[in-house]
Write an enzyme that holds these catalytic residues in place. Sequence first.
Site, PDB file in Angstrom:
ATOM      1  N   GLY A  97       0.830  -1.203   0.000  1.00 16.40           N
ATOM      2  CA  GLY A  97       0.000   0.000   0.000  1.00 16.40           C
ATOM      3  C   GLY A  97       0.860   1.247   0.000  1.00 16.40           C
TER       4      GLY A  97
ATOM      5  N   GLY B 152       3.268   7.495   3.769  1.00 14.01           N
ATOM      6  CA  GLY B 152       4.277   6.458   3.832  1.00 14.01           C
ATOM      7  C   GLY B 152       3.907   5.249   3.000  1.00 14.01           C
ATOM      8  N   VAL B 153       4.813   4.309   3.002  1.00 15.91           N
ATOM      9  CA  VAL B 153       4.634   3.096   2.201  1.00 15.91           C
ATOM     10  C   VAL B 153       4.421   1.938   3.154  1.00 15.91           C
ATOM     11  CG1 VAL B 153       5.780   1.586   0.540  1.00 15.91           C
ATOM     12  CG2 VAL B 153       6.128   4.053   0.426  1.00 15.91           C
TER      13      VAL B 153
ATOM     14  N   ASP C   3     -10.175  11.257   8.647  1.00 15.54           N
ATOM     15  CA  ASP C   3      -9.976  10.893   7.234  1.00 15.54           C
ATOM     16  C   ASP C   3     -10.534   9.512   6.939  1.00 15.54           C
ATOM     17  OD1 ASP C   3      -9.255  11.358   4.608  1.00 15.54           O
ATOM     18  OD2 ASP C   3      -7.187  10.695   4.869  1.00 15.54           O
TER      19      ASP C   3
HETATM   20  C1  INR Z   1      -3.106  -3.928   2.631  1.00 16.64           C
HETATM   21  C2  INR Z   1      -3.060  -2.605   2.260  1.00 16.64           C
HETATM   22  C3  INR Z   1      -3.404  -4.938   1.716  1.00 16.64           C
HETATM   23  N1  INR Z   1      -2.818  -4.031   3.972  1.00 16.64           N
HETATM   24  C4  INR Z   1      -3.338  -2.226   0.942  1.00 16.64           C
HETATM   25  C5  INR Z   1      -2.730  -1.848   3.416  1.00 16.64           C
HETATM   26  C6  INR Z   1      -3.637  -3.244   0.008  1.00 16.64           C
HETATM   27  C7  INR Z   1      -3.679  -4.569   0.389  1.00 16.64           C
HETATM   28  O1  INR Z   1      -2.608  -0.634   3.493  1.00 16.64           O
HETATM   29  C8  INR Z   1      -2.588  -2.808   4.464  1.00 16.64           C
HETATM   30  C9  INR Z   1      -2.289  -2.601   5.837  1.00 16.64           C
HETATM   31  C10 INR Z   1      -2.192  -3.728   6.709  1.00 16.64           C
HETATM   32  C11 INR Z   1      -2.113  -1.458   6.666  1.00 16.64           C
HETATM   33  O2  INR Z   1      -2.328  -4.906   6.385  1.00 16.64           O
HETATM   34  N2  INR Z   1      -1.965  -3.312   7.974  1.00 16.64           N
HETATM   35  C12 INR Z   1      -1.925  -1.918   7.969  1.00 16.64           C
HETATM   36  C13 INR Z   1      -2.128  -0.076   6.433  1.00 16.64           C
HETATM   37  C14 INR Z   1      -1.964   0.796   7.522  1.00 16.64           C
HETATM   38  C15 INR Z   1      -1.763   0.306   8.821  1.00 16.64           C
HETATM   39  S1  INR Z   1      -2.023   2.510   7.285  1.00 16.64           S
HETATM   40  C16 INR Z   1      -1.742  -1.067   9.035  1.00 16.64           C
HETATM   41  O3  INR Z   1      -1.842   3.144   8.571  1.00 16.64           O
HETATM   42  O4  INR Z   1      -3.300   2.822   6.691  1.00 16.64           O
HETATM   43  O5  INR Z   1      -0.974   2.869   6.347  1.00 16.64           O
END
Ligand code: INR
Length: 296
Positions: free
Chosen positions: A11, A16-17, A128
């Site tokens: 993601g 951030g990434v 958000d």
């Molecule tokens: C996925 C994300 C799976 N899992 C995008 C993603 C596509 C497919 O952002 C994500 C996260 C995850 C994620 O499994 N745990 C976290 C994102 C975030 C926190 S945050 C924790 O804070 O939104 O960037």
Amino acid sequence: MEKYQMGEVIGRGAHGVVHRGLDLKTNQTVAIKKTHSKHYKYGIPSTTIRQISLLKEMEHDNIVKLLDVISNINNECYIIFELLDLDLKKFMEIYPEESMDKHRIKNFLRQILSGVSYCHKRRILHRDLKPSNLLLDLNGYRVKIADFEWAKKFDIPFGGHTPEVVTLSYRPPEILLGSPVYSTPVDVWSVGCIFAEMAMRRPLFDGRSKIGQLTKIFRIMGKPNEKTWPGVSSLPYYQTYFPKWIPKNLVEFVPNLELAGVDLLSEMLCLDPARRISAHDALEHAYFNDDYDDVH
Ligand code: INR
């Protein structure tokens, strides 16, 4: 970082990434969020620190779990989270229409509102909420709220919040009209927009500018006046010209929802934030009265 092995990028957010990762001690898969420090020469950004301290005090089934925080000598910061399968935005894009039937919509909305209600009880605004910030565990269809970069404690001092928060499609009318103060109703508005989008599979209000967004909202919800929203005419951008649109019945837009759902949606999309239903009261709404739980 020797405790974790970084994997591929899953993601990419504004702050951030996110990588897939592995906890080398427990062999558990994790999500690793690396906040890009190259834009912040002077250490870890304050939004990251705020996000971490808020996430650390939260423990709820519908809020993404923070597992660990690592910062190295270069001031790079890695936040280790539980790993989920995908976000609600992607889910709605790639899964067929039948995967978002009325039982699933209700189940997802209940979980989102539970998480939001928990945040508000702890005086935390997310600010958000949008489908890409809602993560799904497809094994059991659990929804978890993520990305607390914009989140804020709202106890004291009250007011003087940053006005430019919330992605346009999910941004409430009080912020679009330039209200200097806002609170928990902003998150409820966003959840209302997400609720409608789950039923419609496209955003209910998809403006391209702030005025465009207000126009989309008022065309459907009606133009507010002092009777429907006391104080609205003194908000900074109210004087902009808008025709006197009459409120429409939301049934036309969300045919996929049962009537109790349409009623709850209209309470969540109440223009006046003071009269908008709270996340806690939304969970008590008749829409949730049947005990149908979808696990399929
Ligand atoms: C996925 C994300 C799976 N899992 C995008 C993603 C596509 C497919 O952002 C994500 C996260 C995850 C994620 O499994 N745990 C976290 C994102 C975030 C926190 S945050 C924790 O804070 O939104 O960037």
